[in-house]
Design a protein around this motif. Structure first.
Motif, PDB file in Angstrom:
ATOM      1  N   GLY A   1      19.778  39.920  31.945  1.00 32.65           N
ATOM      2  CA  GLY A   1      20.529  40.505  30.924  1.00 32.65           C
ATOM      3  C   GLY A   1      19.988  41.813  30.199  1.00 32.65           C
ATOM      4  N   VAL A   2      20.652  42.800  30.440  1.00 32.54           N
ATOM      5  CA  VAL A   2      20.136  44.054  29.679  1.00 32.54           C
ATOM      6  C   VAL A   2      20.543  44.203  28.281  1.00 32.54           C
ATOM      7  CG1 VAL A   2      20.290  46.600  29.869  1.00 32.54           C
ATOM      8  CG2 VAL A   2      20.197  45.292  32.021  1.00 32.54           C
ATOM      9  N   PHE A   3      19.687  44.827  27.502  1.00 30.54           N
ATOM     10  CA  PHE A   3      20.087  44.519  25.977  1.00 30.54           C
ATOM     11  C   PHE A   3      20.452  45.878  25.558  1.00 30.54           C
ATOM     12  CE2 PHE A   3      18.434  40.458  26.438  1.00 30.54           C
ATOM     13  CZ  PHE A   3      18.577  39.827  25.199  1.00 30.54           C
TER      14      PHE A   3
ATOM     15  N   LEU B   1      24.854  60.752  32.575  1.00 29.29           N
ATOM     16  CA  LEU B   1      24.151  59.702  33.121  1.00 29.29           C
ATOM     17  C   LEU B   1      24.011  58.566  32.119  1.00 29.29           C
ATOM     18  CD1 LEU B   1      22.879  60.572  36.047  1.00 29.29           C
ATOM     19  CD2 LEU B   1      20.630  60.413  35.123  1.00 29.29           C
ATOM     20  N   ASN B   2      25.002  57.991  32.094  1.00 34.17           N
ATOM     21  CA  ASN B   2      25.086  56.681  31.203  1.00 34.17           C
ATOM     22  C   ASN B   2      25.054  55.426  31.872  1.00 34.17           C
ATOM     23  OD1 ASN B   2      25.573  55.009  29.148  1.00 34.17           O
ATOM     24  ND2 ASN B   2      27.675  55.366  28.764  1.00 34.17           N
ATOM     25  N   MET B   3      23.580  55.217  31.794  1.00 35.49           N
ATOM     26  CA  MET B   3      23.163  53.938  32.730  1.00 35.49           C
ATOM     27  C   MET B   3      22.591  52.904  31.718  1.00 35.49           C
ATOM     28  SD  MET B   3      21.631  55.470  36.187  1.00 35.49           S
ATOM     29  CE  MET B   3      20.233  56.515  35.424  1.00 35.49           C
ATOM     30  N   LEU B   4      22.727  51.544  32.284  1.00 37.77           N
ATOM     31  CA  LEU B   4      22.104  50.614  31.319  1.00 37.77           C
ATOM     32  C   LEU B   4      20.637  50.674  31.282  1.00 37.77           C
ATOM     33  CD1 LEU B   4      23.593  47.486  33.253  1.00 37.77           C
ATOM     34  CD2 LEU B   4      24.183  48.038  30.854  1.00 37.77           C
TER      35      LEU B   4
ATOM     36  N   LEU C   1      22.644  48.760  21.335  1.00 36.58           N
ATOM     37  CA  LEU C   1      23.114  47.348  21.752  1.00 36.58           C
ATOM     38  C   LEU C   1      24.237  47.330  22.105  1.00 36.58           C
ATOM     39  CD1 LEU C   1      20.940  45.039  19.446  1.00 36.58           C
ATOM     40  CD2 LEU C   1      20.299  45.407  21.720  1.00 36.58           C
ATOM     41  N   GLU C   2      25.049  48.171  21.264  1.00 33.55           N
ATOM     42  CA  GLU C   2      26.805  47.952  21.398  1.00 33.55           C
ATOM     43  C   GLU C   2      27.179  46.681  21.070  1.00 33.55           C
ATOM     44  OE1 GLU C   2      28.023  50.037  25.143  1.00 33.55           O
ATOM     45  OE2 GLU C   2      27.345  51.576  24.286  1.00 33.55           O
TER      46      GLU C   2
ATOM     47  N   ALA D   1      27.730  39.812  22.425  1.00 31.05           N
ATOM     48  CA  ALA D   1      26.339  39.515  22.073  1.00 31.05           C
ATOM     49  C   ALA D   1      25.457  40.203  22.789  1.00 31.05           C
ATOM     50  CB  ALA D   1      26.005  38.019  22.271  1.00 31.05           C
ATOM     51  N   PRO D   2      24.048  40.509  22.065  1.00 36.06           N
ATOM     52  CA  PRO D   2      22.998  40.955  22.763  1.00 36.06           C
ATOM     53  C   PRO D   2      22.587  40.506  24.173  1.00 36.06           C
ATOM     54  CG  PRO D   2      22.313  40.338  20.495  1.00 36.06           C
ATOM     55  CD  PRO D   2      23.544  39.712  20.811  1.00 36.06           C
TER      56      PRO D   2
END
Length: 329
Positions: A107-109, A213-216, A283-284, A289-290
């Motif tokens: 899970g990436v927050f 460069l929109n990365m997690l 977090l968007e 959910a986070p």
């Protein structure tokens, strides 16, 4: 600071050098370590808030939070079973897996990456091309340094357009404040508030995510052996972390206060509040959910790392991420 040591002992300090969870001091509990991506700053306040509020204890987890020395190092420690879980950035996770590390994200927050180029506002930098001919401080081995060439390429520039100055991580803020470099690579929500507090000058930044460069960003990393052997523990840790972040987002001052009480060598409380406030925005939460990710987000990050980050033999999202742990509700 003394309270930090006291509570972490109460929370159960895991055995050094081993990431395998062991029996806790209370029946049915397990000692677990979490190694951060860096020394404590505001982004990490939710973990201390979860400790303070008992969210991890509610899941039978006695948690020790340990400082890190860069996402790449944290991921390596997870791969070598030197810590149970890691809090690390996604690009170096992809690179680590591609080199054979048996680790996965659960899970990436920070769904929007915080990587940025930071500079004092009087430098009149408003777009990537304004960096041409300027000096940029970076720390070899960290995630931002590794991805910087990709960011330049994504914005139509090459490594020859800027002069990269290698700076120790602890010295980047001073280098910028003293004018030794025009800009630094950093997480805008980490160094930015710290620099402003120390210099009294406004800091601006170019966010990688807003300029090609929109990365997690950062999230939970676990060794595949731990994940496969104890999915229940992993699920409980993720659940407690999700609750810690969700509740901290509602009580930013309380989360910062918990960190002041329990962490060591943390920034001043007013800086923590600014850092956490900016982290919560990444977090968007309006999307879920986070820590709950989508395959589309993972594929976008993988594709960008393949195109710009020299990721070889990229696999599908499931190669790097187990999406079954972080629940949406």
């Amino acid at each position: 600071m003394a309270a930090a040591a006291a509570l972490l002992v109460l929370a159960g300090c895991a055995d050094r050098g081993s990431g395998a969870p062991s029996q806790g001091s209370s029946p049915g509990t397990k000692k677990v370590t979490l190694t951060l991506n860096w020394v404590p700053y505001g982004e990490h306040a939710p973990f201390y808030y979860g400790l303070k509020k008992g969210f991890y204890q509610d899941e039978g987890i006695e948690l020790e939070v340990k400082p890190g020395n860069g996402s790449g190092t944290t991921i390596q420690q997870v791969a070598q079973n030197q810590t149970t879980f890691g809090w690390a950035d996604t690009p170096p996770l992809l690179k680590g897996v591609s080199t054979g590390m048996k680790v996965k994200s659960v899970g990436v927050f920070l769904q929007k990456g915080p990587s940025s180029i930071e500079f004092l506002s009087d430098k009149n930098i408003t777009k990537p091309s304004d960096l041409k001919g300027k000096t940029v401080g970076g720390t070899p081995g960290d995630a931002l340094y590794a991805v910087f060439p990709a960011w330049l390429k994504a914005n139509g520039m090459s490594a020859q357009d800027v002069k990269v100055v290698n700076v120790d991580a602890a010295g980047k803020i001073a280098a910028l404040a003293e004018g030794k470099v025009d800009a630094i690579m950093g997480f805008f929500h980490d160094q930015g508030p710290t620099i402003e507090a120390k210099t009294g000058k406004k800091v601006n930044y170019l966010l990688y995510a807003d300029s090609g460069l929109n990365m997690l960003g950062t999230g939970i990393v676990v060794n595949e052996q731990t994940l496969n052997a104890d999915k229940d523990l992993t699920a409980k840790f993720v659940k407690a972390t999700q609750k810690s972040w969700a509740e901290a987002a509602k009580d930013i001052p309380g989360a910062a206060a918990a960190m002041v009480e329990l962490a060591q060598n943390e920034p001043p409380q007013e800086v923590l509040v600014k850092q956490l406030t900016q982290a919560i925005g990444l977090l968007e939460l309006d999307a879920g959910a986070p820590g709950v990710n989508t395959e589309a987000k993972w594929k976008q990050t993988i594709d960008l790392m393949t195109q710009y980050g020299d990721l070889k033999n990229a696999g599908a999202p499931a190669t790097y991420w187990d999406g079954s742990q972080a629940k949406s509700g």
